[in-house]
Write a protein that holds these residues in place. Structure first.
Motif, PDB file in Angstrom:
ATOM      1  N   ILE A  12      40.782  47.498  31.028  1.00 19.48           N
ATOM      2  CA  ILE A  12      41.985  46.688  31.221  1.00 19.48           C
ATOM      3  C   ILE A  12      42.321  45.986  29.912  1.00 19.48           C
ATOM      4  O   ILE A  12      41.429  45.454  29.243  1.00 19.48           O
ATOM      5  CB  ILE A  12      41.758  45.669  32.362  1.00 19.48           C
ATOM      6  N   ALA A  13      43.593  45.951  29.566  1.00 22.31           N
ATOM      7  CA  ALA A  13      44.041  45.341  28.320  1.00 22.31           C
ATOM      8  C   ALA A  13      44.186  43.830  28.473  1.00 22.31           C
ATOM      9  O   ALA A  13      45.279  43.261  28.372  1.00 22.31           O
ATOM     10  CB  ALA A  13      45.354  45.969  27.854  1.00 22.31           C
ATOM     11  N   ALA A  14      43.070  43.188  28.753  1.00 21.14           N
ATOM     12  CA  ALA A  14      42.977  41.729  28.840  1.00 21.14           C
ATOM     13  C   ALA A  14      41.518  41.376  28.618  1.00 21.14           C
ATOM     14  O   ALA A  14      40.626  42.186  28.916  1.00 21.14           O
ATOM     15  CB  ALA A  14      43.449  41.229  30.202  1.00 21.14           C
ATOM     16  N   ASP A  15      41.267  40.173  28.097  1.00 18.10           N
ATOM     17  CA  ASP A  15      39.878  39.804  27.818  1.00 18.10           C
ATOM     18  C   ASP A  15      39.085  39.646  29.114  1.00 18.10           C
ATOM     19  O   ASP A  15      39.650  39.448  30.191  1.00 18.10           O
ATOM     20  CB  ASP A  15      39.806  38.543  26.954  1.00 18.10           C
ATOM     21  N   ALA A  16      37.773  39.750  29.000  1.00 11.74           N
ATOM     22  CA  ALA A  16      36.879  39.746  30.165  1.00 11.74           C
ATOM     23  C   ALA A  16      37.007  38.471  30.993  1.00 11.74           C
ATOM     24  O   ALA A  16      36.974  38.532  32.227  1.00 11.74           O
ATOM     25  CB  ALA A  16      35.434  39.969  29.724  1.00 11.74           C
ATOM     26  N   ASP A  17      37.157  37.320  30.354  1.00 12.84           N
ATOM     27  CA  ASP A  17      37.284  36.066  31.110  1.00 12.84           C
ATOM     28  C   ASP A  17      38.536  36.060  31.976  1.00 12.84           C
ATOM     29  O   ASP A  17      38.506  35.627  33.127  1.00 12.84           O
ATOM     30  CB  ASP A  17      37.300  34.860  30.166  1.00 12.84           C
ATOM     31  N   THR A  18      39.635  36.560  31.435  1.00 13.36           N
ATOM     32  CA  THR A  18      40.893  36.608  32.188  1.00 13.36           C
ATOM     33  C   THR A  18      40.753  37.520  33.401  1.00 13.36           C
ATOM     34  O   THR A  18      41.172  37.173  34.507  1.00 13.36           O
ATOM     35  CB  THR A  18      42.043  37.088  31.282  1.00 13.36           C
ATOM     36  N   VAL A  19      40.159  38.692  33.204  1.00 14.23           N
ATOM     37  CA  VAL A  19      39.996  39.655  34.296  1.00 14.23           C
ATOM     38  C   VAL A  19      39.059  39.096  35.356  1.00 14.23           C
ATOM     39  O   VAL A  19      39.356  39.150  36.557  1.00 14.23           O
ATOM     40  CB  VAL A  19      39.492  41.016  33.760  1.00 14.23           C
ATOM     41  N   PHE A  20      37.928  38.525  34.927  1.00 19.48           N
ATOM     42  CA  PHE A  20      36.972  37.971  35.887  1.00 19.48           C
ATOM     43  C   PHE A  20      37.603  36.832  36.689  1.00 19.48           C
ATOM     44  O   PHE A  20      37.455  36.762  37.907  1.00 19.48           O
ATOM     45  CB  PHE A  20      35.705  37.481  35.181  1.00 19.48           C
ATOM     46  N   ASP A  21      38.307  35.943  35.990  1.00 17.63           N
ATOM     47  CA  ASP A  21      38.934  34.811  36.683  1.00 17.63           C
ATOM     48  C   ASP A  21      39.948  35.294  37.718  1.00 17.63           C
ATOM     49  O   ASP A  21      40.052  34.723  38.804  1.00 17.63           O
ATOM     50  CB  ASP A  21      39.608  33.874  35.682  1.00 17.63           C
ATOM     51  N   ALA A  22      40.689  36.360  37.401  1.00 20.11           N
ATOM     52  CA  ALA A  22      41.656  36.904  38.363  1.00 20.11           C
ATOM     53  C   ALA A  22      40.941  37.492  39.577  1.00 20.11           C
ATOM     54  O   ALA A  22      41.355  37.271  40.718  1.00 20.11           O
ATOM     55  CB  ALA A  22      42.534  37.951  37.685  1.00 20.11           C
ATOM     56  N   LEU A  23      39.859  38.239  39.341  1.00 24.52           N
ATOM     57  CA  LEU A  23      39.086  38.800  40.456  1.00 24.52           C
ATOM     58  C   LEU A  23      38.510  37.716  41.352  1.00 24.52           C
ATOM     59  O   LEU A  23      38.467  37.848  42.566  1.00 24.52           O
ATOM     60  CB  LEU A  23      37.943  39.656  39.931  1.00 24.52           C
TER      61      LEU A  23
END
Length: 147
Positions: A12-23
């Motif tokens: 995914i073209a977003a940093d890991a923190d952003t993706v994890f926080d969304a999940l």
């Protein structure tokens, strides 16, 4: 009973923190990214990662609907674990960096499958079907966080 496993991943073209926080955001984001196989989505406790209790129905096939009541834990950085109170199903989400401004999201679900001929078909077809469902979820998640 043999254990059945389905795994899907996506960069995914977003940093890991952003993706994890969304999940981990069951209150706002998670409900938006669920594909049509999920229904009756309801956050019953919490709503952000650890300590969340969330309910949904998952229609895996036209005849197979799982009533899921998931307890959410965060055992280590970058991992979110959903354990179903109604079955042996456990889903683990792992998000890791994958280069500058990118991350890899992996979802793996395991459960104790049926025995006999029914178990054979479950082990053969269920992982592919569930992988398609989670691939759509990850695609929706990517659309959400790549805005």
């Amino acid at each position: 009973m043999a254990q059945v496993e389905a795994t899907t991943e996506r960069v995914i073209a977003a940093d890991a923190d952003t993706v994890f926080d969304a999940l981990a955001d069951y209150e706002r984001t998670r409900g938006k990214v669920l594909p049509g196989q999920f229904s009756e989505y309801e956050v019953r406790e919490g709503g952000d990662g650890e300590g969340t209790l969330v309910h949904w129905k998952l229609q895996a096939t036209s005849k197979r609907v799982r009533d899921c009541l998931m307890e959410v834990t965060e055992p280590t950085d970058g991992r979110l674990v959903e354990k179903d109170r109604n079955s042996s199903m456990v889903t683990t989400w792992t998000v890791t960096p994958a280069g500058e401004g990118r991350s890899k999201a992996v979802v793996s679900t395991v459960w104790n499958g049926a025995g006999g001929i029914g178990g054979f078909f479950e082990r053969t077809f269920a992982p592919k079907g569930l992988a398609r469902i989670y691939d759509e979820l990850l695609r929706n998640l990517a659309t959400e966080v790549e805005k």
